[in-house]
Design a protein around this motif. Sequence first.
Motif, PDB file in Angstrom:
ATOM      1  N   THR A  64       0.827  -1.213   0.000  1.00 50.19           N
ATOM      2  CA  THR A  64       0.000   0.000   0.000  1.00 50.19           C
ATOM      3  C   THR A  64       0.864   1.267   0.000  1.00 50.19           C
ATOM      4  N   HIS A  65       0.312   2.326  -0.622  1.00 50.42           N
ATOM      5  CA  HIS A  65       0.935   3.664  -0.605  1.00 50.42           C
ATOM      6  C   HIS A  65      -0.085   4.584   0.009  1.00 50.42           C
ATOM      7  N   ASP A  66      -0.047   4.681   1.332  1.00 47.20           N
ATOM      8  CA  ASP A  66      -1.145   5.392   1.988  1.00 47.20           C
ATOM      9  C   ASP A  66      -1.281   6.841   1.543  1.00 47.20           C
ATOM     10  N   SER A  67      -0.146   7.533   1.349  1.00 46.45           N
ATOM     11  CA  SER A  67      -0.275   8.955   1.026  1.00 46.45           C
ATOM     12  C   SER A  67      -0.852   9.171  -0.377  1.00 46.45           C
ATOM     13  N   PHE A  68      -0.678   8.195  -1.250  1.00 43.52           N
ATOM     14  CA  PHE A  68      -1.270   8.308  -2.594  1.00 43.52           C
ATOM     15  C   PHE A  68      -2.668   7.689  -2.671  1.00 43.52           C
ATOM     16  N   LEU A  69      -3.094   7.044  -1.590  1.00 44.84           N
ATOM     17  CA  LEU A  69      -4.380   6.333  -1.562  1.00 44.84           C
ATOM     18  C   LEU A  69      -4.417   5.206  -2.598  1.00 44.84           C
ATOM     19  N   THR A  70      -3.280   4.561  -2.801  1.00 44.14           N
ATOM     20  CA  THR A  70      -3.228   3.480  -3.794  1.00 44.14           C
ATOM     21  C   THR A  70      -2.646   2.195  -3.187  1.00 44.14           C
ATOM     22  N   THR A 109      -7.802   4.679  -4.960  1.00 50.05           N
ATOM     23  CA  THR A 109      -9.005   5.365  -4.510  1.00 50.05           C
ATOM     24  C   THR A 109      -9.309   6.473  -5.513  1.00 50.05           C
ATOM     25  N   ALA A 110     -10.564   6.578  -5.916  1.00 47.67           N
ATOM     26  CA  ALA A 110     -10.901   7.701  -6.819  1.00 47.67           C
ATOM     27  C   ALA A 110     -10.501   8.979  -6.107  1.00 47.67           C
ATOM     28  N   ARG A 111      -9.704   9.817  -6.779  1.00 49.55           N
ATOM     29  CA  ARG A 111      -9.181  10.988  -6.071  1.00 49.55           C
ATOM     30  C   ARG A 111      -9.064  12.201  -6.985  1.00 49.55           C
ATOM     31  N   ALA A 112      -9.007  13.339  -6.347  1.00 48.13           N
ATOM     32  CA  ALA A 112      -8.792  14.585  -7.080  1.00 48.13           C
ATOM     33  C   ALA A 112      -7.487  15.172  -6.570  1.00 48.13           C
ATOM     34  N   GLU A 113      -6.887  16.023  -7.391  1.00 46.37           N
ATOM     35  CA  GLU A 113      -5.646  16.667  -6.959  1.00 46.37           C
ATOM     36  C   GLU A 113      -5.866  18.164  -6.904  1.00 46.37           C
ATOM     37  N   TYR A 114      -5.371  18.788  -5.856  1.00 48.39           N
ATOM     38  CA  TYR A 114      -5.444  20.243  -5.754  1.00 48.39           C
ATOM     39  C   TYR A 114      -4.052  20.810  -5.623  1.00 48.39           C
ATOM     40  N   PRO A 128       1.010  27.388  -7.461  1.00 48.68           N
ATOM     41  CA  PRO A 128       1.578  26.879  -8.711  1.00 48.68           C
ATOM     42  C   PRO A 128       2.931  26.220  -8.435  1.00 48.68           C
ATOM     43  N   SER A 129       3.206  25.153  -9.136  1.00 50.20           N
ATOM     44  CA  SER A 129       4.474  24.412  -9.015  1.00 50.20           C
ATOM     45  C   SER A 129       4.652  23.653  -7.704  1.00 50.20           C
ATOM     46  N   SER A 130       3.680  23.728  -6.780  1.00 48.97           N
ATOM     47  CA  SER A 130       3.817  22.919  -5.571  1.00 48.97           C
ATOM     48  C   SER A 130       3.335  21.511  -5.913  1.00 48.97           C
ATOM     49  N   LEU A 131       3.660  20.551  -5.048  1.00 54.41           N
ATOM     50  CA  LEU A 131       3.176  19.200  -5.299  1.00 54.41           C
ATOM     51  C   LEU A 131       1.674  19.164  -5.044  1.00 54.41           C
ATOM     52  N   PRO A 132       0.940  18.382  -5.832  1.00 54.89           N
ATOM     53  CA  PRO A 132      -0.513  18.390  -5.634  1.00 54.89           C
ATOM     54  C   PRO A 132      -0.927  17.707  -4.332  1.00 54.89           C
ATOM     55  N   LYS A 133      -2.016  18.195  -3.740  1.00 57.23           N
ATOM     56  CA  LYS A 133      -2.608  17.511  -2.581  1.00 57.23           C
ATOM     57  C   LYS A 133      -3.625  16.526  -3.133  1.00 57.23           C
ATOM     58  N   VAL A 134      -3.638  15.336  -2.576  1.00 57.90           N
ATOM     59  CA  VAL A 134      -4.529  14.302  -3.068  1.00 57.90           C
ATOM     60  C   VAL A 134      -5.685  14.117  -2.091  1.00 57.90           C
ATOM     61  N   VAL A 135      -6.914  14.217  -2.594  1.00 61.70           N
ATOM     62  CA  VAL A 135      -8.061  13.976  -1.696  1.00 61.70           C
ATOM     63  C   VAL A 135      -9.020  12.988  -2.345  1.00 61.70           C
ATOM     64  N   ARG A 136      -9.697  12.223  -1.494  1.00 65.95           N
ATOM     65  CA  ARG A 136     -10.641  11.238  -2.006  1.00 65.95           C
ATOM     66  C   ARG A 136     -11.773  11.936  -2.753  1.00 65.95           C
ATOM     67  N   ASP A 162     -11.778  11.846 -10.756  1.00 65.49           N
ATOM     68  CA  ASP A 162     -10.581  11.049 -10.951  1.00 65.49           C
ATOM     69  C   ASP A 162     -10.222  11.012 -12.438  1.00 65.49           C
ATOM     70  N   LEU A 163     -11.233  10.810 -13.272  1.00 65.59           N
ATOM     71  CA  LEU A 163     -10.978  10.751 -14.722  1.00 65.59           C
ATOM     72  C   LEU A 163     -10.567  12.119 -15.270  1.00 65.59           C
ATOM     73  N   TYR A 164     -11.035  13.164 -14.602  1.00 65.66           N
ATOM     74  CA  TYR A 164     -10.748  14.532 -15.059  1.00 65.66           C
ATOM     75  C   TYR A 164      -9.259  14.886 -14.945  1.00 65.66           C
ATOM     76  N   ARG A 165      -8.522  14.167 -14.100  1.00 59.80           N
ATOM     77  CA  ARG A 165      -7.079  14.428 -13.944  1.00 59.80           C
ATOM     78  C   ARG A 165      -6.281  13.869 -15.110  1.00 59.80           C
TER      79      ARG A 165
END
Length: 414
Positions: free
Chosen positions: A81-87, A102-107, A111-119, A125-128
């Motif tokens: 498991t990769h808990d921080s990626f929810l995968t 896990t179906a997730r969105a990124e915020y 700009p240029s920061s690493l994305p935050k991943v939320v369920r 999820d497909l929109y990413r």
Amino acid sequence: QKEKRNLIDTMVELLPADKNRLLQTIGHIADEMNVNAFLIGGVVRDLWLHRKNEDIDITIEGDGIAFARAAAKTLGGSLYTHDSFLTAKIVLSSGQHIDIATARAEYYDAPSSLPKVVRSNLREDLYRRDFTINAMAIHLNEASFGTLVDPFGGEKDLTNGKIRVLHNLSFIEDPTRILRALRFEQKFGYILSEDTLRFAKKAEPAIIRLSTDRIKAECTRLFEEVTAVATFQRMYELELLSAFIPFASWSLSSKRMLENLENRASMGNIPDVALFIPLFAFQGQLQHLSRFALTKSENQLLNSFSRLKILNEPTLSSLGSLHENIHDIENTPLLIFEKYVEISKNQDFALLIKEYRKKRHHIPSLLTGDDLRALNLTPGPQYKHYLLRSECLWIEGKISNREEALQWLHSRVK
Ligand code: ATP
């Protein structure tokens, strides 16, 4: 409302029976856990196209990691498991991999920061993802097993042969998607949609910020599936060649040289960095290519090619003078140089290099250090000189055996 397409028949036809059973089991586990499970990614597109692809990428609307844990128990595989990626990944005893996310969105906070991943839900999820044709899913829960989920019109784009991004900032967010787009264009014989083409052209400032190693890595990946000729030609048509590869230029000569080299590259005979040489060599811009040569051996290759390129032809007008001047240059840069000379319209010189390239492998050792010692020569650079000279004479056909070599040596050392 349009009836949703069901791909169950194609799945039965194209996927092995055990994979179909596996997908059904995943659907049952999802039913029991009261979550939605989907098959996603390139495999959905490929099933639609009737192309073989057996990747199993699963997205769960719900807790993907808890799902993976339950699935690993039922299926009997090892769980990572990769808990921080929810995968998570399950590796079955057969060696098969199942990727579960896990179906997730990124915020992006900034700009240029690493994305935050939320369920999130499947749609987000497909929109990413990169393109509509890759943003489809197949529902696996029993009641809708095999149903195509296509929120962004991927099916229509597959029908019309279009590569379309999901939103107008897609290439700004990740300009390597343009290179992916070129891959899909060539691979499927598709074409960028009008909007997508416009967005690609506007992405130049973002492309310029990409690191050379990312560009090179993406190009290497491209060259595994489509030709470098088609890739560079298309970059040129899109007026993006010099954004991705600064100072590169595309001409009939570069194209012809590349076509020639690419056959060799596909046989594993030359490294990928050589495929960039035709973009620089004809305009005398080779120095700019060094930024793409990231390994020591790639740098050596470029240095040798540059060295060959600045040698002037009159000094290299015979097999002997070639050997004298470039005996230490390896075969690969020499082969590339030969192709360069061929295209630069000097056929005789190209033929001479070709002959030299072939003959240099068969040079016999006609003389040894002992022969030189026997003549009371003191060891040092002159040893090398005599040995090399004898090789040059052999390659020019002036001596052909040890006896003649010794005769020549004796006439010189007196
Ligand atoms: P495919 O399997 O689709 O032929 P691929 O080998 O490039 O292509 P991956 O790179 O494993 O597949 O990507 C899997 C999925 O992840 C793709 O179908 C795509 O939707 C998504 N993806 C990959 N890279 C990106 C990216 N840079 N931006 C957005 N989505 C991406």
